[in-house]
Design an enzyme around this catalytic site. Structure first.
Site, PDB file in Angstrom:
ATOM      1  N   LYS A   1       0.827  -1.211   0.000  1.00  0.00           N
ATOM      2  CA  LYS A   1       0.000   0.000   0.000  1.00  0.00           C
ATOM      3  C   LYS A   1       0.862   1.262   0.000  1.00  0.00           C
ATOM      4  O   LYS A   1       0.445   2.302  -0.522  1.00  0.00           O
ATOM      5  CB  LYS A   1      -0.949   0.000   1.204  1.00  0.00           C
ATOM      6  CG  LYS A   1      -1.891  -1.188   1.213  1.00  0.00           C
ATOM      7  CD  LYS A   1      -2.639  -1.283  -0.090  1.00  0.00           C
ATOM      8  CE  LYS A   1      -3.210  -2.631  -0.374  1.00  0.00           C
ATOM      9  NZ  LYS A   1      -3.724  -2.771  -1.753  1.00  0.00           N
TER      10      LYS A   1
ATOM     11  N   ARG B   1       2.793  13.661 -14.483  1.00  0.00           N
ATOM     12  CA  ARG B   1       2.330  13.678 -15.871  1.00  0.00           C
ATOM     13  C   ARG B   1       1.261  14.745 -16.092  1.00  0.00           C
ATOM     14  O   ARG B   1       0.637  14.810 -17.141  1.00  0.00           O
ATOM     15  CB  ARG B   1       1.786  12.299 -16.242  1.00  0.00           C
ATOM     16  CG  ARG B   1       2.843  11.212 -16.262  1.00  0.00           C
ATOM     17  CD  ARG B   1       2.211   9.811 -16.261  1.00  0.00           C
ATOM     18  NE  ARG B   1       1.316   9.622 -17.369  1.00  0.00           N
ATOM     19  CZ  ARG B   1       0.107   9.061 -17.265  1.00  0.00           C
ATOM     20  NH1 ARG B   1      -0.357   8.663 -16.091  1.00  0.00           N
ATOM     21  NH2 ARG B   1      -0.648   8.914 -18.338  1.00  0.00           N
TER      22      ARG B   1
ATOM     23  N   LYS C   1      -1.716  15.001 -14.827  1.00  0.00           N
ATOM     24  CA  LYS C   1      -3.061  14.457 -14.923  1.00  0.00           C
ATOM     25  C   LYS C   1      -3.793  14.726 -13.606  1.00  0.00           C
ATOM     26  O   LYS C   1      -4.287  13.812 -12.940  1.00  0.00           O
ATOM     27  CB  LYS C   1      -2.995  12.946 -15.203  1.00  0.00           C
ATOM     28  CG  LYS C   1      -2.366  12.584 -16.534  1.00  0.00           C
ATOM     29  CD  LYS C   1      -3.296  12.876 -17.706  1.00  0.00           C
ATOM     30  CE  LYS C   1      -2.989  14.174 -18.392  1.00  0.00           C
ATOM     31  NZ  LYS C   1      -3.921  14.509 -19.467  1.00  0.00           N
TER      32      LYS C   1
ATOM     33  N   HIS D   1      -9.809   8.620  -5.312  1.00  0.00           N
ATOM     34  CA  HIS D   1      -8.462   8.075  -5.493  1.00  0.00           C
ATOM     35  C   HIS D   1      -7.595   8.331  -4.262  1.00  0.00           C
ATOM     36  O   HIS D   1      -6.969   7.404  -3.723  1.00  0.00           O
ATOM     37  CB  HIS D   1      -7.820   8.704  -6.731  1.00  0.00           C
ATOM     38  CG  HIS D   1      -6.431   8.234  -7.002  1.00  0.00           C
ATOM     39  ND1 HIS D   1      -6.150   7.134  -7.775  1.00  0.00           N
ATOM     40  CD2 HIS D   1      -5.220   8.709  -6.580  1.00  0.00           C
ATOM     41  CE1 HIS D   1      -4.843   6.947  -7.829  1.00  0.00           C
ATOM     42  NE2 HIS D   1      -4.259   7.899  -7.111  1.00  0.00           N
TER      43      HIS D   1
ATOM     44  N   HIS E   1      -8.937   6.533  -1.036  1.00  0.00           N
ATOM     45  CA  HIS E   1      -8.700   5.093  -1.103  1.00  0.00           C
ATOM     46  C   HIS E   1      -7.257   4.756  -0.736  1.00  0.00           C
ATOM     47  O   HIS E   1      -6.997   3.863   0.087  1.00  0.00           O
ATOM     48  CB  HIS E   1      -9.030   4.592  -2.513  1.00  0.00           C
ATOM     49  CG  HIS E   1      -8.764   3.131  -2.713  1.00  0.00           C
ATOM     50  ND1 HIS E   1      -9.502   2.147  -2.098  1.00  0.00           N
ATOM     51  CD2 HIS E   1      -7.831   2.485  -3.457  1.00  0.00           C
ATOM     52  CE1 HIS E   1      -9.045   0.961  -2.451  1.00  0.00           C
ATOM     53  NE2 HIS E   1      -8.033   1.144  -3.269  1.00  0.00           N
TER      54      HIS E   1
ATOM     55  N   TYR F   1      -3.692  -4.175 -16.698  1.00  0.00           N
ATOM     56  CA  TYR F   1      -4.332  -3.216 -17.594  1.00  0.00           C
ATOM     57  C   TYR F   1      -3.475  -1.967 -17.749  1.00  0.00           C
ATOM     58  O   TYR F   1      -3.216  -1.490 -18.861  1.00  0.00           O
ATOM     59  CB  TYR F   1      -5.713  -2.850 -17.054  1.00  0.00           C
ATOM     60  CG  TYR F   1      -6.375  -1.712 -17.797  1.00  0.00           C
ATOM     61  CD1 TYR F   1      -7.189  -1.958 -18.892  1.00  0.00           C
ATOM     62  CD2 TYR F   1      -6.178  -0.391 -17.403  1.00  0.00           C
ATOM     63  CE1 TYR F   1      -7.790  -0.915 -19.587  1.00  0.00           C
ATOM     64  CE2 TYR F   1      -6.767   0.657 -18.087  1.00  0.00           C
ATOM     65  CZ  TYR F   1      -7.577   0.388 -19.175  1.00  0.00           C
ATOM     66  OH  TYR F   1      -8.143   1.420 -19.852  1.00  0.00           O
TER      67      TYR F   1
ATOM     68  N   LYS G   1     -11.841  -1.954 -20.192  1.00  0.00           N
ATOM     69  CA  LYS G   1     -11.628  -0.928 -19.172  1.00  0.00           C
ATOM     70  C   LYS G   1     -12.814  -0.791 -18.220  1.00  0.00           C
ATOM     71  O   LYS G   1     -12.653  -0.702 -16.998  1.00  0.00           O
ATOM     72  CB  LYS G   1     -11.363   0.398 -19.877  1.00  0.00           C
ATOM     73  CG  LYS G   1     -11.430   1.613 -18.989  1.00  0.00           C
ATOM     74  CD  LYS G   1     -11.007   2.856 -19.750  1.00  0.00           C
ATOM     75  CE  LYS G   1     -11.707   3.013 -21.070  1.00  0.00           C
ATOM     76  NZ  LYS G   1     -11.258   4.206 -21.813  1.00  0.00           N
TER      77      LYS G   1
ATOM     78  N   THR H   1     -13.898  -1.452 -12.830  1.00  0.00           N
ATOM     79  CA  THR H   1     -14.678  -0.921 -11.722  1.00  0.00           C
ATOM     80  C   THR H   1     -15.689  -1.953 -11.245  1.00  0.00           C
ATOM     81  O   THR H   1     -15.931  -2.085 -10.037  1.00  0.00           O
ATOM     82  CB  THR H   1     -15.401   0.375 -12.137  1.00  0.00           C
ATOM     83  OG1 THR H   1     -14.444   1.303 -12.638  1.00  0.00           O
ATOM     84  CG2 THR H   1     -16.117   0.994 -10.950  1.00  0.00           C
TER      85      THR H   1
END
Length: 327
Positions: free
Chosen positions: A122, A135, A137, A145, A148, A185, A202, A206
């Protein structure tokens, strides 16, 4: 004042003592301070320092690093999954009527060791967000995100430090199995646009995560109903956190994939009374920047080449859409 300081020191000293002295001697396990420091540095970088540093810089080219990183994560997850199934007696505990758990000292240390490697995975996972920031993003650094990643680091540390048990083995096996698929992936996606045709699945990642949470919740409720000799507080915490994850990931899935859409003759999705949004653009924004955005048509008398002479492709390393001349 001296009395309050003494009480504070006693409380801190109490937190430093976990369920086993051997575990307390392991890396990052001596007290809450090291892991809290790691989480605070992570949050400061991904929410403030990183975006500010990259503000006037070009996105970093991390293609090779990301391929290697994701390949490592796949191998690490396979190893953890295999080791957990092989070394634990978790299946026997599930199938028994009262899931009685009797372990020797050596078996306890094997369980604790596996939990430490899961906890450390983790810590490694925090690089996911770091790569997003480097990057540029930043739209992918969402509440879901960051929450989590943060909660799994803190919880897996607390689980190992204060209340390790068979409940965590089941969660570790399920989570490692999901990570095998997920990081495979991401590895393929990072290899370049020529592999994009293999990423049609993709949407189902989820779904797999949601199934994972449902299985965890079902197992925890079974543990509680059977009256297993496992830490009740840990079971309740697992149930509560799993419900939170189910809500957050379910909400993400609903917003991303379950909106009513219709496609017009030009291949554009029509929503909310005729407002159009390109399907691939929607998937790109919602699911991590792996889609392909068609270039809009332009008629320019000063340019002999119309946009129909170009086909779009996406650079999966930097998620930039670039026109490519039709052959």
């Amino acid at each position: 004042m001296t009395t309050y300081m003494k009480i504070f020191e006693e409380r801190i000293s109490g937190l430093a003592k976990g369920v086993d002295e051997t575990v307390d001697s392991w890396f990052l396990m001596s007290s809450p301070a090291p892991v809290v420091a790691v989480v605070l540095v992570y949050l400061a970088f991904v929410l403030k320092i990183g975006p500010e540093y990259m503000k006037n810089r070009k996105p970093m080219d991390l293609k090779r690093i990301m391929v290697l990183y994701n390949a490592f994560q796949v191998c690490y997850s396979i190893w953890m999954c295999r080791t957990s199934i092989k070394e634990s007696n978790v299946m026997a505990s599930i199938l028994s009527k009262k899931c009685e758990i009797n372990r020797t000292r050596e078996q306890n240390l094997a369980l604790y060791s596996g939990a430490w490697f899961y906890f450390f995975s983790k810590i490694i996972d925090l690089l996911d967000t770091t790569f997003f920031v480097l990057r540029k993003k930043n739209n992918q650094v969402s509440f879901l995100h960051v929450y989590h990643h943060t909660i799994t680091v803190l919880f897996s540390w607390g689980y190992l430090k204060y209340a390790p048990g068979e409940q965590g083995v089941i969660i570790g096996i399920l989570n490692s199995g999901v990570h095998i698929i997920m990081y495979f992936y991401y590895m393929v996606a990072a290899m370049g646009p020529q592999y994009q045709k293999y990423l049609w699945w993709k949407k189902y990642m989820t779904s797999i995560q949601l199934i994972q949470f449902v299985l965890i919740l079902g197992y925890m409720l079974t543990v509680g109903a059977k009256g297993c000799n496992m830490p009740k507080t840990l079971t309740f915490f697992f149930v509560g956190n799993t419900i939170i994850f189910l809500y957050l990931f379910g909400n993400f899935y609903r917003k991303t994939y379950n909106k009513n859409k219709s496609v017009d003759a030009n291949g554009h999705a029509m929503r909310n009374g005729g407002r159009s949004l390109n399907l691939a653009q929607s998937a790109l924004r919602a699911a991590g920047g792996m889609g392909c955005m068609p270039m809009p048509s332009k008629n320019n008398n000063n340019n002999n080449n119309s946009s129909s002479d170009f086909k779009p492709y996406i650079d999966l390393n930097n998620n930039n859409v670039k026109p490519l001349k039709m052959e």
